[in-house]
Enzyme design. Sequence first.
Site, PDB file in Angstrom:
ATOM      1  N   ALA A 113       0.825  -1.205   0.000  1.00 38.28           N
ATOM      2  CA  ALA A 113       0.000   0.000   0.000  1.00 38.28           C
ATOM      3  C   ALA A 113       0.863   1.260   0.000  1.00 38.28           C
ATOM      4  O   ALA A 113       0.555   2.244  -0.697  1.00 38.28           O
ATOM      5  CB  ALA A 113      -0.919   0.002   1.215  1.00 38.28           C
ATOM      6  N   TYR A 114       1.939   1.234   0.746  1.00 37.92           N
ATOM      7  CA  TYR A 114       2.857   2.376   0.806  1.00 37.92           C
ATOM      8  C   TYR A 114       3.524   2.596  -0.553  1.00 37.92           C
ATOM      9  O   TYR A 114       3.574   3.724  -1.063  1.00 37.92           O
ATOM     10  CB  TYR A 114       3.905   2.127   1.888  1.00 37.92           C
ATOM     11  CG  TYR A 114       4.939   3.215   2.034  1.00 37.92           C
ATOM     12  CD1 TYR A 114       4.590   4.471   2.525  1.00 37.92           C
ATOM     13  CD2 TYR A 114       6.269   2.982   1.703  1.00 37.92           C
ATOM     14  CE1 TYR A 114       5.548   5.466   2.665  1.00 37.92           C
ATOM     15  CE2 TYR A 114       7.229   3.964   1.847  1.00 37.92           C
ATOM     16  CZ  TYR A 114       6.864   5.212   2.324  1.00 37.92           C
ATOM     17  OH  TYR A 114       7.817   6.199   2.473  1.00 37.92           O
ATOM     18  N   ALA A 115       4.026   1.516  -1.155  1.00 37.81           N
ATOM     19  CA  ALA A 115       4.677   1.634  -2.464  1.00 37.81           C
ATOM     20  C   ALA A 115       3.698   2.127  -3.521  1.00 37.81           C
ATOM     21  O   ALA A 115       4.058   2.918  -4.398  1.00 37.81           O
ATOM     22  CB  ALA A 115       5.272   0.290  -2.872  1.00 37.81           C
TER      23      ALA A 115
END
Length: 241
Positions: free
Chosen positions: A149-151
């Site tokens: 999700a961060y990437a």
Amino acid sequence: MCCVAIVTGGSGGIGRAVAERLAQDGTAVVVHYSGNEAKAQDTVKAVTAAGGQATAFGGDVADPEAMAGLFQHATDTFGGIDVIANTAGIMPLAPIAEMDLETFDRIQRTNVRGSFVISRLAARQVRAGGAIINFSTSITRLQMPTYGAYAASKGAVEAMTLILARELRGRDVTVNTIAPGPTATPLFFEGKSEQVINHIASLNPMERLGIPEDIAEVAAFLAGPARWVNGQILYANGGAA
């Protein structure tokens, strides 16, 4: 060197290091914070104690009205805006199969919408000769589990940055993204065992974690002498990828 910078997420970690480093070059700094005014004021005190100029301003980075207030505060206090260092972001981690959508949405709101809100304001207000510096992550290339999700959020920031650089044709404003590798900040250490931290540190040829000052040097380069670097993603990760 440009004279006025806004550093979002400037209350700690990479943001604080960027604020202090830009101030070393004579830049007046507006230290943005979201929830920790005390840390932001600590950054202001560190800058002013070293002979620089700084002020703090709080607000949700994804709230356009609050961020319009941030930009207005910078203009009212220092007379204009030359550099944006958009370090604000959050990094909850979980495998894609296990991450709840509420957390996913919160990540995208801060990291994607927040970067868009700041970039939109910056595109309208940064003066000629200035620089817009967004922040991504080397995880977009390292592709480590639990960072999905961060990437995804940072991949969106990279795409946005490259397009904005081309949209500002003729303005003499550079737009770039810094993609740090694993950096020794509270955000990075949260939830990781010593064994995991040591393993991650060993992955790059330098065999260490980055420190916030490593990333701040890249920001100072883009904010000052790097006038021929535009529409780029700069990986500051010790050669990890």
